[in-house]
Design a protein around this motif. Structure first.
Motif, PDB file in Angstrom:
ATOM      1  N   PRO A  44       0.838  -1.205   0.000  1.00 58.00           N
ATOM      2  CA  PRO A  44       0.000   0.000   0.000  1.00 58.00           C
ATOM      3  C   PRO A  44       0.873   1.255   0.000  1.00 58.00           C
ATOM      4  O   PRO A  44       1.845   1.334   0.768  1.00 58.00           O
ATOM      5  N   SER A  45       0.553   2.195  -0.845  1.00 57.83           N
ATOM      6  CA  SER A  45       1.453   3.341  -0.995  1.00 57.83           C
ATOM      7  C   SER A  45       0.712   4.595  -1.450  1.00 57.83           C
ATOM      8  O   SER A  45      -0.457   4.555  -1.848  1.00 57.83           O
ATOM      9  N   ILE A  46       1.446   5.704  -1.395  1.00 66.27           N
ATOM     10  CA  ILE A  46       0.975   6.972  -1.955  1.00 66.27           C
ATOM     11  C   ILE A  46       1.283   6.949  -3.444  1.00 66.27           C
ATOM     12  O   ILE A  46       2.434   6.787  -3.841  1.00 66.27           O
ATOM     13  N   GLU A  47       0.261   7.091  -4.261  1.00 64.88           N
ATOM     14  CA  GLU A  47       0.481   7.145  -5.704  1.00 64.88           C
ATOM     15  C   GLU A  47       0.770   8.568  -6.155  1.00 64.88           C
ATOM     16  O   GLU A  47       1.626   8.797  -7.012  1.00 64.88           O
ATOM     17  N   SER A  48       0.046   9.526  -5.593  1.00 63.45           N
ATOM     18  CA  SER A  48       0.266  10.942  -5.931  1.00 63.45           C
ATOM     19  C   SER A  48      -0.054  11.816  -4.731  1.00 63.45           C
ATOM     20  O   SER A  48      -0.925  11.489  -3.926  1.00 63.45           O
ATOM     21  N   LEU A  49       0.660  12.928  -4.634  1.00 62.74           N
ATOM     22  CA  LEU A  49       0.368  13.987  -3.673  1.00 62.74           C
ATOM     23  C   LEU A  49      -0.106  15.191  -4.471  1.00 62.74           C
ATOM     24  O   LEU A  49       0.559  15.613  -5.423  1.00 62.74           O
ATOM     25  N   CYS A  50      -1.251  15.743  -4.109  1.00 61.72           N
ATOM     26  CA  CYS A  50      -1.867  16.808  -4.896  1.00 61.72           C
ATOM     27  C   CYS A  50      -2.158  18.031  -4.030  1.00 61.72           C
ATOM     28  O   CYS A  50      -2.599  17.904  -2.887  1.00 61.72           O
ATOM     29  N   ARG A  51      -1.933  19.178  -4.586  1.00 60.12           N
ATOM     30  CA  ARG A  51      -2.322  20.418  -3.908  1.00 60.12           C
ATOM     31  C   ARG A  51      -2.847  21.400  -4.945  1.00 60.12           C
ATOM     32  O   ARG A  51      -2.760  21.153  -6.145  1.00 60.12           O
ATOM     33  N   VAL A  52      -3.389  22.505  -4.496  1.00 60.61           N
ATOM     34  CA  VAL A  52      -4.097  23.418  -5.385  1.00 60.61           C
ATOM     35  C   VAL A  52      -3.165  23.915  -6.501  1.00 60.61           C
ATOM     36  O   VAL A  52      -2.017  24.279  -6.271  1.00 60.61           O
ATOM     37  N   HIS A  53      -3.703  23.877  -7.717  1.00 63.63           N
ATOM     38  CA  HIS A  53      -2.969  24.395  -8.880  1.00 63.63           C
ATOM     39  C   HIS A  53      -3.269  25.874  -9.080  1.00 63.63           C
ATOM     40  O   HIS A  53      -2.385  26.687  -9.307  1.00 63.63           O
ATOM     41  N   ALA A  54      -4.554  26.214  -8.973  1.00 62.78           N
ATOM     42  CA  ALA A  54      -4.980  27.607  -9.099  1.00 62.78           C
ATOM     43  C   ALA A  54      -6.375  27.735  -8.527  1.00 62.78           C
ATOM     44  O   ALA A  54      -7.178  26.800  -8.598  1.00 62.78           O
ATOM     45  N   LEU A  55      -6.665  28.889  -7.947  1.00 58.47           N
ATOM     46  CA  LEU A  55      -8.031  29.180  -7.533  1.00 58.47           C
ATOM     47  C   LEU A  55      -8.856  29.487  -8.775  1.00 58.47           C
ATOM     48  O   LEU A  55      -8.394  30.181  -9.681  1.00 58.47           O
ATOM     49  N   ARG A  56     -10.078  28.955  -8.802  1.00 59.10           N
ATOM     50  CA  ARG A  56     -10.932  29.125  -9.968  1.00 59.10           C
ATOM     51  C   ARG A  56     -12.228  29.828  -9.577  1.00 59.10           C
ATOM     52  O   ARG A  56     -12.744  29.618  -8.474  1.00 59.10           O
ATOM     53  N   PRO A  57     -12.781  30.660 -10.462  1.00 58.25           N
ATOM     54  CA  PRO A  57     -14.094  31.247 -10.189  1.00 58.25           C
ATOM     55  C   PRO A  57     -15.137  30.149 -10.056  1.00 58.25           C
ATOM     56  O   PRO A  57     -15.058  29.118 -10.725  1.00 58.25           O
ATOM     57  N   ASP A  58     -16.104  30.371  -9.186  1.00 60.91           N
ATOM     58  CA  ASP A  58     -17.156  29.378  -8.967  1.00 60.91           C
ATOM     59  C   ASP A  58     -18.457  30.108  -8.702  1.00 60.91           C
ATOM     60  O   ASP A  58     -18.474  31.167  -8.065  1.00 60.91           O
ATOM     61  N   SER A  59     -19.541  29.550  -9.179  1.00 62.66           N
ATOM     62  CA  SER A  59     -20.848  30.209  -9.042  1.00 62.66           C
ATOM     63  C   SER A  59     -21.474  30.018  -7.667  1.00 62.66           C
ATOM     64  O   SER A  59     -22.558  30.531  -7.406  1.00 62.66           O
ATOM     65  N   GLY A  60     -20.814  29.294  -6.773  1.00 65.89           N
ATOM     66  CA  GLY A  60     -21.333  29.100  -5.425  1.00 65.89           C
ATOM     67  C   GLY A  60     -21.217  30.346  -4.577  1.00 65.89           C
ATOM     68  O   GLY A  60     -20.735  31.393  -5.020  1.00 65.89           O
ATOM     69  N   SER A  61     -21.636  30.242  -3.328  1.00 69.07           N
ATOM     70  CA  SER A  61     -21.704  31.409  -2.442  1.00 69.07           C
ATOM     71  C   SER A  61     -20.341  32.009  -2.134  1.00 69.07           C
ATOM     72  O   SER A  61     -20.225  33.210  -1.885  1.00 69.07           O
ATOM     73  N   VAL A  62     -19.283  31.197  -2.153  1.00 68.01           N
ATOM     74  CA  VAL A  62     -17.940  31.708  -1.856  1.00 68.01           C
ATOM     75  C   VAL A  62     -17.378  32.496  -3.036  1.00 68.01           C
ATOM     76  O   VAL A  62     -16.635  33.456  -2.861  1.00 68.01           O
ATOM     77  N   GLY A  63     -17.739  32.099  -4.247  1.00 64.77           N
ATOM     78  CA  GLY A  63     -17.294  32.820  -5.438  1.00 64.77           C
ATOM     79  C   GLY A  63     -16.013  32.304  -6.048  1.00 64.77           C
ATOM     80  O   GLY A  63     -15.639  32.708  -7.156  1.00 64.77           O
ATOM     81  N   THR A  64     -15.321  31.439  -5.343  1.00 62.91           N
ATOM     82  CA  THR A  64     -14.079  30.854  -5.858  1.00 62.91           C
ATOM     83  C   THR A  64     -13.923  29.463  -5.267  1.00 62.91           C
ATOM     84  O   THR A  64     -14.550  29.145  -4.262  1.00 62.91           O
ATOM     85  N   THR A  65     -13.109  28.642  -5.897  1.00 66.64           N
ATOM     86  CA  THR A  65     -12.887  27.287  -5.411  1.00 66.64           C
ATOM     87  C   THR A  65     -11.424  26.882  -5.562  1.00 66.64           C
ATOM     88  O   THR A  65     -10.752  27.303  -6.502  1.00 66.64           O
TER      89      THR A  65
END
Length: 214
Positions: A2-23
């Motif tokens: 059992p292992s870590i295949e990938s480590l991922c973190r945010v690439h870029a903040l994106r506009p979003d139509s939800g209440s926060v406005g970004t994701t």
């Protein structure tokens, strides 16, 4: 192994139509060792901190096996980070993990499974699949949030070992899909005994499950 295949973190903040406005759901694999602190991977962020991130949801893990399941259903690749996860694992039953179990990543990082991921509208917009939130929930493969017990450095390819597992036996998937009153009682007993304290999100869901069974 059992292992870590990938480590991922945010690439870029994106506009979003939800209440926060970004994701910050746009997570992508990164190269080399990555430090993990109490709030998760260094240089990662969450836009909606009411529902994601923080000490109790510092890391979101998803299994490659579950991603491949979805790839077969959707007829498209589910690359690492597409679901907004920080850890893409191989050989780890993430959704089948027992709530409160602890994982050792590599030589020093220890994480504790805290609660299932609840799909949201932002996730639905990210995927662009009709009825995605409902479909994702129905499959019972939610992935798991984890808190950081011991910080340190990890890299893709590092081993993942379960080093502690509570005896109440309630898994992420079973709680997410069924929320049986008997499981709620078992979880509450483990919490109140001090053996396996639950995070606030889990305690809230226990109250709802117990109240609805009366």
């Amino acid at each position: 192994m059992p292992s870590i295949e990938s480590l991922c973190r945010v690439h870029a903040l994106r506009p979003d139509s939800g209440s926060v406005g970004t994701t910050a759901i746009d997570k992508r694999p990164v190269e080399g060792p990555v430090k993990i602190g109490e709030y998760g991977l260094y240089a990662d962020v969450q836009a909606d901190r009411k529902h994601h991130g923080g000490l109790t949801k510092a890391v979101y893990a998803y299994a490659s096996e579950d991603a491949e399941h979805w790839s077969g259903i959707l007829g498209r690749e589910i690359g690492a980070g597409l679901f907004g996860e920080n850890l893409r694992t191989r050989g780890v039953d993430v959704s089948g993990a027992v709530i409160g179990e602890r994982w050792m990543l590599g030589a020093e990082v220890v994480l504790e499974v805290t609660c299932p991921r609840t799909p949201c509208a932002t996730f639905g917009r990210r995927m662009g699949e009709r009825g995605w939130v409902r479909r994702f929930a129905a499959e019972g493969r939610p992935g798991a949030y984890l808190r950081v017990v011991t910080p340190g450095e990890v890299a893709a390819g590092d081993e993942v070992r379960v080093i502690e597992r509570p005896d109440h036996g309630v898994s992420i998937a079973s709680w997410f899909t069924e929320r049986r009153s008997a499981d709620a009682v078992a979880l509450l007993a483990a919490h109140e005994s001090g053996r396996h304290p639950l995070v606030p999100e889990m305690l809230d869901s226990l109250e709802v499950a117990i109240a609805s069974s009366r």
